[in-house]
Write a protein that holds these residues in place. Structure first.
Motif, PDB file in Angstrom:
ATOM      1  N   ALA A   1       0.708  -1.293  -0.013  1.00 54.87           N
ATOM      2  CA  ALA A   1      -0.021   0.056  -0.064  1.00 54.87           C
ATOM      3  C   ALA A   1       0.790   1.446   0.180  1.00 54.87           C
ATOM      4  N   GLY A   2       2.050   1.394   0.798  1.00 49.73           N
ATOM      5  CA  GLY A   2       2.796   2.522   0.831  1.00 49.73           C
ATOM      6  C   GLY A   2       3.722   2.566  -0.530  1.00 49.73           C
ATOM      7  N   ARG A   3       3.916   1.489  -1.169  1.00 50.08           N
ATOM      8  CA  ARG A   3       4.712   1.681  -2.407  1.00 50.08           C
ATOM      9  C   ARG A   3       3.800   2.247  -3.592  1.00 50.08           C
ATOM     10  N   ASP A   4       2.431   2.127  -3.301  1.00 51.52           N
ATOM     11  CA  ASP A   4       1.523   2.634  -4.575  1.00 51.52           C
ATOM     12  C   ASP A   4       1.284   4.039  -4.457  1.00 51.52           C
TER      13      ASP A   4
ATOM     14  N   ARG B   1      -2.719   7.535  -0.467  1.00 52.51           N
ATOM     15  CA  ARG B   1      -2.247   8.695   0.407  1.00 52.51           C
ATOM     16  C   ARG B   1      -2.529   8.276   1.815  1.00 52.51           C
ATOM     17  N   CYS B   2      -3.232   7.446   2.142  1.00 56.67           N
ATOM     18  CA  CYS B   2      -3.616   7.223   3.560  1.00 56.67           C
ATOM     19  C   CYS B   2      -4.083   5.695   3.498  1.00 56.67           C
ATOM     20  N   VAL B   3      -3.651   4.925   4.665  1.00 60.30           N
ATOM     21  CA  VAL B   3      -4.156   3.479   4.795  1.00 60.30           C
ATOM     22  C   VAL B   3      -5.041   3.503   6.111  1.00 60.30           C
TER      23      VAL B   3
ATOM     24  N   ALA C   1       6.107  -2.419   9.443  1.00 63.28           N
ATOM     25  CA  ALA C   1       5.542  -2.040   8.307  1.00 63.28           C
ATOM     26  C   ALA C   1       4.684  -0.995   8.547  1.00 63.28           C
ATOM     27  N   VAL C   2       3.760  -0.959   9.631  1.00 64.75           N
ATOM     28  CA  VAL C   2       2.915   0.316  10.269  1.00 64.75           C
ATOM     29  C   VAL C   2       3.754   1.517  10.169  1.00 64.75           C
ATOM     30  N   TYR C   3       4.606   1.505  10.725  1.00 68.35           N
ATOM     31  CA  TYR C   3       5.687   2.557  11.291  1.00 68.35           C
ATOM     32  C   TYR C   3       6.214   3.238   9.935  1.00 68.35           C
ATOM     33  N   GLU C   4       6.756   2.304   9.143  1.00 69.83           N
ATOM     34  CA  GLU C   4       7.643   2.676   7.789  1.00 69.83           C
ATOM     35  C   GLU C   4       6.610   2.845   6.580  1.00 69.83           C
ATOM     36  N   CYS C   5       5.329   2.634   6.929  1.00 77.12           N
ATOM     37  CA  CYS C   5       4.361   2.861   5.629  1.00 77.12           C
ATOM     38  C   CYS C   5       4.827   4.327   4.971  1.00 77.12           C
ATOM     39  N   GLU C   6       4.704   4.252   3.898  1.00 78.03           N
ATOM     40  CA  GLU C   6       5.331   5.475   3.311  1.00 78.03           C
ATOM     41  C   GLU C   6       4.131   6.788   3.413  1.00 78.03           C
ATOM     42  N   VAL C   7       2.700   6.057   3.784  1.00 78.36           N
ATOM     43  CA  VAL C   7       1.710   7.219   3.932  1.00 78.36           C
ATOM     44  C   VAL C   7       1.252   7.026   5.410  1.00 78.36           C
ATOM     45  N   PRO C   8       0.511   8.037   5.923  1.00 79.88           N
ATOM     46  CA  PRO C   8       0.035   8.049   7.162  1.00 79.88           C
ATOM     47  C   PRO C   8      -1.122   6.637   7.403  1.00 79.88           C
ATOM     48  N   VAL C   9      -0.910   6.053   8.419  1.00 80.28           N
ATOM     49  CA  VAL C   9      -1.650   4.676   8.707  1.00 80.28           C
ATOM     50  C   VAL C   9      -2.717   5.027   9.900  1.00 80.28           C
TER      51      VAL C   9
END
Length: 249
Positions: free
Chosen positions: A40-43, A47-49, A88-96
């Motif tokens: 999800a972060g790579r996509d 913009r938000c998960v 993976a939660v912390y490093e997700c490239e967009v806010p979670v």
């Protein structure tokens, strides 16, 4: 059963965890969740998960029965899987945004504690019953939700804390009726996703960069004591009482 992915609105990725009966994740479940979060972060269209769950509660930690049945291989797998999912939660490239209902225990604290924002239902409770399960860990993440001495008391007693109390600490964004949880989380995600996507990713990286605690290293340090408890036999001794009524003191 597993981790499902959907895109309810433009810019929003909804990840839903469903491992009946209580969302106690097996080893494969933690890695599956980590993979879904990183994807999800790579996509670049995301913009938000929103991280949510089906069933009775958000997360009940690791599958103790799997560890009891498979021994050290499952213990190592669960520790590695939790490490990857929390990171993976912390490093997700967009806010979670974590949408928490019912119980959020053990590994659930690792997930919610590393999320950018938490929305919780009125029935949500948070806790680390690790000492009752022959394990240690995720104090790193509980410390992101409650003050230091409250964290220690919760950790040593295995007691839980309510969503309303966490809201008082400022670590839960909103507390809502359970039937409003998903829409409230999506509403917040909608506000976040309205921002410029490239700038959001820079903002996430910047905020992580100023964190006073390295959550990966801190949690890994904790995990070392779980391995030690297993090596000396205390973990098995305590874990064998899991699900059984305690006798005596």
């Amino acid at each position: 059963m597993g981790v499902s992915t959907s895109s309810p609105e433009k810019g929003i990725r909804l990840l839903t965890v469903d491992f009946p009966p209580v969302n106690a994740l097996p080893v494969r479940g933690w890695f599956e969740l980590a993979d879904a979060l990183r994807a999800a972060g790579r996509d670049q269209g995301v913009r938000c998960v929103v991280l949510a769950a089906e069933g009775r509660g958000f997360n009940a930690g690791v599958d103790i029965k799997e560890i009891q049945a498979q021994g050290s291989s499952a213990l190592v797998g669960a520790n590695r899987g939790c490490f990857e999912a929390f990171a993976a939660v912390y490093e997700c490239e967009v806010p979670v945004v974590a949408a928490v209902h019912g119980f959020c225990l053990g590994g659930g604290i690792g997930l919610a504690g590393n999320a950018d924002v938490i929305v919780a239902s009125e029935d949500a409770v948070f806790g680390l019953p690790e000492l009752d399960r022959g394990a240690l860990g995720a104090a790193t993440h509980l410390a992101r939700l409650v003050p230091q001495h409250r964290m220690r008391a919760l950790y040593y007693t295995s007691q839980t804390v309510t969503a309303q109390e966490l809201h008082g600490y400022g670590s839960v964004w909103r507390v809502v009726p359970r039937d409003e949880l998903r829409e409230t989380a999506l509403e917040l995600a909608r506000d976040i996703a309205a921002k410029d996507g490239e700038l959001l990713r820079l903002a996430k990286a910047a905020i992580n960069g100023i964190d006073p605690v390295d959550v990966r290293r801190s949690y890994r340090f904790e995990q070392g004591f779980t391995y030690e408890a297993s090596a000396v036999g205390v973990a098995d001794r305590v874990r064998d009482t899991f699900g059984k009524q305690k006798e005596g003191a």
